[in-house]
Scaffold this active site. Structure first.
Site, PDB file in Angstrom:
ATOM      1  N   ASP A 202     -13.504  39.978  81.772  1.00  0.00           N
ATOM      2  CA  ASP A 202     -13.442  39.280  83.036  1.00  0.00           C
ATOM      3  C   ASP A 202     -14.785  38.570  82.862  1.00  0.00           C
ATOM      4  O   ASP A 202     -15.803  38.864  82.024  1.00  0.00           O
ATOM      5  CB  ASP A 202     -13.469  40.191  84.375  1.00  0.00           C
ATOM      6  CG  ASP A 202     -12.878  39.472  85.507  1.00  0.00           C
ATOM      7  OD1 ASP A 202     -13.145  38.253  85.424  1.00  0.00           O
ATOM      8  OD2 ASP A 202     -12.738  40.162  86.654  1.00  0.00           O
TER       9      ASP A 202
HETATM   10  C1  BGC Z   1     -11.998  37.112  88.330  1.00  0.00           C
HETATM   11  C2  BGC Z   1     -10.865  37.087  87.365  1.00  0.00           C
HETATM   12  C3  BGC Z   1     -10.751  35.542  87.076  1.00  0.00           C
HETATM   13  C4  BGC Z   1     -12.103  34.938  86.532  1.00  0.00           C
HETATM   14  C5  BGC Z   1     -12.209  33.490  86.244  1.00  0.00           C
HETATM   15  C6  BGC Z   1     -13.296  36.593  87.844  1.00  0.00           C
HETATM   16  O1  BGC Z   1     -14.269  36.790  88.812  1.00  0.00           O
HETATM   17  O2  BGC Z   1     -12.252  38.382  88.568  1.00  0.00           O
HETATM   18  O3  BGC Z   1      -9.764  37.271  88.006  1.00  0.00           O
HETATM   19  O4  BGC Z   1      -9.843  35.226  86.101  1.00  0.00           O
HETATM   20  O5  BGC Z   1     -13.428  35.232  87.386  1.00  0.00           O
HETATM   21  O6  BGC Z   1     -12.270  32.751  87.139  1.00  0.00           O
END
Ligand code: BGC
Length: 758
Positions: free
Chosen positions: A228
């Protein structure tokens, strides 16, 4: 496809390390001299959030269709529709030059307070897994990748970057992992995204057991694991754990750290090569789909409307809906003019267009006069004059429709909700309008359950319209006027109050830790086990028609676990309009070695029926429908015995109960050891045989000494009953003076016999 092994052989250590980290917020690192292209990823999950400048994380994205969010998708229970939506998402990704869409999310709704619940499907792992697999299959069928997220136990926003989720192994396996497992096995997502949080003390980005042992080895995941965004703490530890690709980039220091670790011998280069191999496989697979062209904005808007209408759930209707013959409709609530159709955070889409609920209603209202009052303000202030204005309109109308949206300061990615309530103004508004207008219909826009006890009895109907996507305004009108017959059913329980909810005492954790103390018992599993009444049960939703279930049958009354079973039932539309019914099958294990939830969803089907029409619904139950995960055996086990198969219209509306006897084909290893209790010895098929003569002798001796009931000269108790939950060794130590051999030796001998038995 390129020869990846030969490419890896040509790459320098620096190039390999760099490839394992992104080049920007949304792209992978290309290696031009070797013809390795960059790959573009974008959020996800219910639309394409393609940011034009790949270095800008949160910038305005290019226009794309905003489909309903996952709570609404899940309430469709429609795997075919989700697949269709997946292909539309892929078409948009292709047009917007996106190789991998970052979704879907399959985390469980452990508590209705989870700020991101709107992005997740359900409180039930089976349903979540089926829906996610369909969506992924739809997207990937067009050559666009997906990222199944956030693996695993990422069930809250409070301290989401650091909190340590303390979850026992069985709960992880039965509740928090199966949706991932099903999606991985049934749909082979190109990528899986790890979670931010720790699971039992280890960051998701470094979790060898989750990433390598379970995901890659046990489930056979062939794609790449991406972090993530910002979830990596120690790049080398993450590679060792099984995290292939760190995002976002660039992260020069971390690339250097990987190079240094290989040079010093701390990191085996083979581990790096394996991650490189996985990344290159996905990059080259992505490049097989040329990115170009346009997508059909109108067709996708219409599809989003269809999905929204299928997912909205009619919660209450005293007969007022569908609307007909009204001359004056009072439309109240700012969500009628300002559609609330998505949640805040990384999933936020820049829609191609937005259906305004008021205008959509007007378009279908014929000659009826529509009047509008805003009803509540955008902020949290209390505005009695707005309520007074709404009451004035409602009084003179034939019907009042209240569009009530839970504001984003109460529900978003990044923070959890603190209560289940609408705003004070919204509740006061509903009550005041309902007082003067008995024909009051409430339309809700929210991503997770709200409490309704204080007002639901006052109103005539409630439609849960969710975060309904950009076309949801039209879908509401379709349902209110009966152009579409409601068929959505809840994929999560609506509790009566917050204090009733499963994780209430263990939420959101403290001192850096959240304990999943409720274990397996989340959602309906908990309300069933505790017999706690709810506002609306899991699987519930109304229709403008009625359905009768008959002729329920099971394919065999005795069956082998490996063969599974098929349940069939006839469903008849007994009303006057066409409709769709969602049939659910829950399994109840009558007797089990370890405690199990009273019932668990193991199959479902959605069937369309004309008035008077009957169709036979057939639902297959496989080995896993009957199994549970045994932490001692470290595997899914079945136990011989009777199972009830509940054919239901919701978790509390069981229409038929069938029974079948399972024959287990498992030959489980003997797990008895020196600490095993007598009860454990007797529960084990081999142990039971070995210990039987000894138990008989002990029983006789105790009866002789104390009489059958402990006797007056004895100690006034059933001593054998007390022995049952003592380790065999301790029981024998008690009686050492009467035994011919030392207790330890006796137990060792019995263990040897039990373990060597076939
Ligand atoms: C979120 C993800 C997301 C990523 C990119 C993160 O903060 O938890 O779900 O895909 O950011 O935006």
């Amino acid at each position: 496809m390129k020869d990846i092994q030969s490419l890896i052989a040509q790459m320098t250590l620096e190039e390999k390390a760099a490839l394992c980290t992104g080049a920007s917020a949304w792209t992978s690192t290309p290696v031009e001299r070797l013809g390795i292209p960059e790959m573009v990823v974008s959020d996800g999950p219910h639309g394409v959030r393609r940011v034009p400048d790949v270095h800008a994380l949160g910038a305005q994205s290019l226009p794309a269709t905003c489909f309903p969010t996952a709570s609404c998708l899940a309430s469709t229970w429609d795997v075919d529709l989700l697949r269709q939506m997946g292909t539309a998402l892929a078409e948009e990704a292709i047009a917007l030059n996106v190789d991998v869409l970052l979704g879907p999310g399959v985390n469980m709704k452990r508590s209705p307070l989870g700020g991101r619940n709107f992005e997740y499907f359900s409180e039930d792992p089976y349903l979540s897994g089926e829906l996610a697999a369909s969506l992924i299959n739809g997207i990937q069928s067009r050559g666009v990748g997906t990222s199944l997220k956030h693996y695993a136990a990422n069930n809250q926003e409070f301290q989401r970057f650091s909190i340590d989720a303390q979850v026992d192994e069985r709960t992880l396996r039965e509740i928090y992992l199966p949706a991932f497992e099903k999606a991985v096995k049934q749909a082979k997502p190109w990528t899986v995204m790890c979670c931010y949080n720790k699971v039992n003390g280890i960051y998701g980005s470094e979790h060898h057991s989750l990433l390598t042992d379970i995901l890659k080895k046990e489930w056979g995941f062939e794609g790449l694991v991406v972090s993530d965004w910002g979830a990596v703490h120690d790049r080398v530890a993450a590679l060792k754990g099984g995290l292939d690709w760190e995002m976002p980039g660039p992260q020069d220091r971390r690339v250097k750290a990987v190079v240094a670790a290989v040079r010093s011998g701390d990191l085996d280069e083979a581990i790096l090569d394996e991650s490189v191999r996985r990344i290159l496989s996905v990059v080259f697979k992505a490049k097989q789909t040329p990115k170009d062209g346009e997508f059909d904005v109108e067709a996708h808007h219409e599809l989003a409307r269809k999905v929204a209408a299928e997912g909205m759930v009619l919660l209450k209707n005293n007969g007022i809906l569908p609307l007909k013959g009204q001359h004056h409709i009072a439309v109240i609530g700012r969500a009628a003019e300002e559609a609330h159709f998505q949640g805040g955070g990384s999933s936020h889409i820049n829609p191609t267009k937005v259906a305004v609920p008021f205008r959509e209603l007007q378009a279908q209202a014929g000659n009826a006069e529509l009047t509008y009052a805003e009803g509540y303000p955008v902020d949290n202030s209390f505005r009695p004059e707005m309520i007074a204005q709404a009451v004035g309109l409602a009084k003179s109308a034939d019907v009042a429709i209240l569009y009530i949206a839970l504001p984003s300061y109460k529900e978003s990615e990044g923070y959890d909700r603190t209560d289940l309530d609408l705003t004070e103004q919204q509740v006061a508004l509903i009550k005041a309008v309902a007082k003067v207008q008995p024909k009051t219909v409430v339309v809700l826009n929210n991503g997770a359950p709200v409490a309704m006890s204080t007002w639901i009895d006052d109103v005539a109907a409630v439609l849960e319209a969710w975060m309904m996507g950009q076309a949801g305004g039209g879908a509401i009108a379709d349902l209110l006027f009966g152009k579409v017959n409601p068929s959505g059913k809840l994929a999560e329980t609506y509790p009566l109050k917050l204090t009733d909810t499963p994780a209430y005492l263990n939420w959101p954790g403290e001192a850096g830790e959240v304990r999943y103390g409720e274990g397996l018992f989340i959602g309906y599993r908990y309300y069933d086990a505790r017999q706690i009444p709810v506002l609306f049960p899991f699987g519930y939703g109304m229709s403008y028609t009625t359905f009768a279930y008959s002729n329920a049958k099971v394919s065999a009354t005795t069956f082998k676990d490996v063969d599974g079973l098929t349940v069939t039932v006839d469903v008849t539309n007994t009303g006057k309009v066409a409709g769709r019914e969602i049939v659910q099958v829950y399994v109840h294990d009558r007797k089990s070695g370890l405690a199990r939830p009273p019932k668990e969803l193991k199959g479902f089907a959605k069937v369309e029926l004309q008035p008077g029409e009957t169709k036979t619904v057939s639902i297959r139950l496989d080995f896993r429908a009957f199994a549970y995960y045994h932490p001692e055996y470290k595997q899914w086990i079945t136990e011989a015995g009777e199972f009830d198969l509940l054919i239901a219209a919701s978790a509390t509306d069981i229409r038929h109960t069938l029974t079948a006897t399972l024959q287990s084909t498992l030959r489980l290893p003997c797990v008895l050891d020196k600490e095993s209790t007598i009860r454990e010895w007797t529960a084990d098929p081999r142990g039971n045989v070995v210990i039987a003569p000894l138990l008989q002798k002990m029983g006789e001796m105790s009866r002789q000494a104390f009489g059958a009931d402990g006797g007056t000269e004895g100690i006034g108790m059933d001593i054998m009953e007390m022995f049952m939950d003592m380790p065999l060794l301790s029981v024998l130590l008690f009686q050492q003076s009467m035994l011919p051999t030392p207790a330890d030796e006796m137990v060792d001998g019995l263990l040897l016999q039990a373990h060597s038995m076939k």
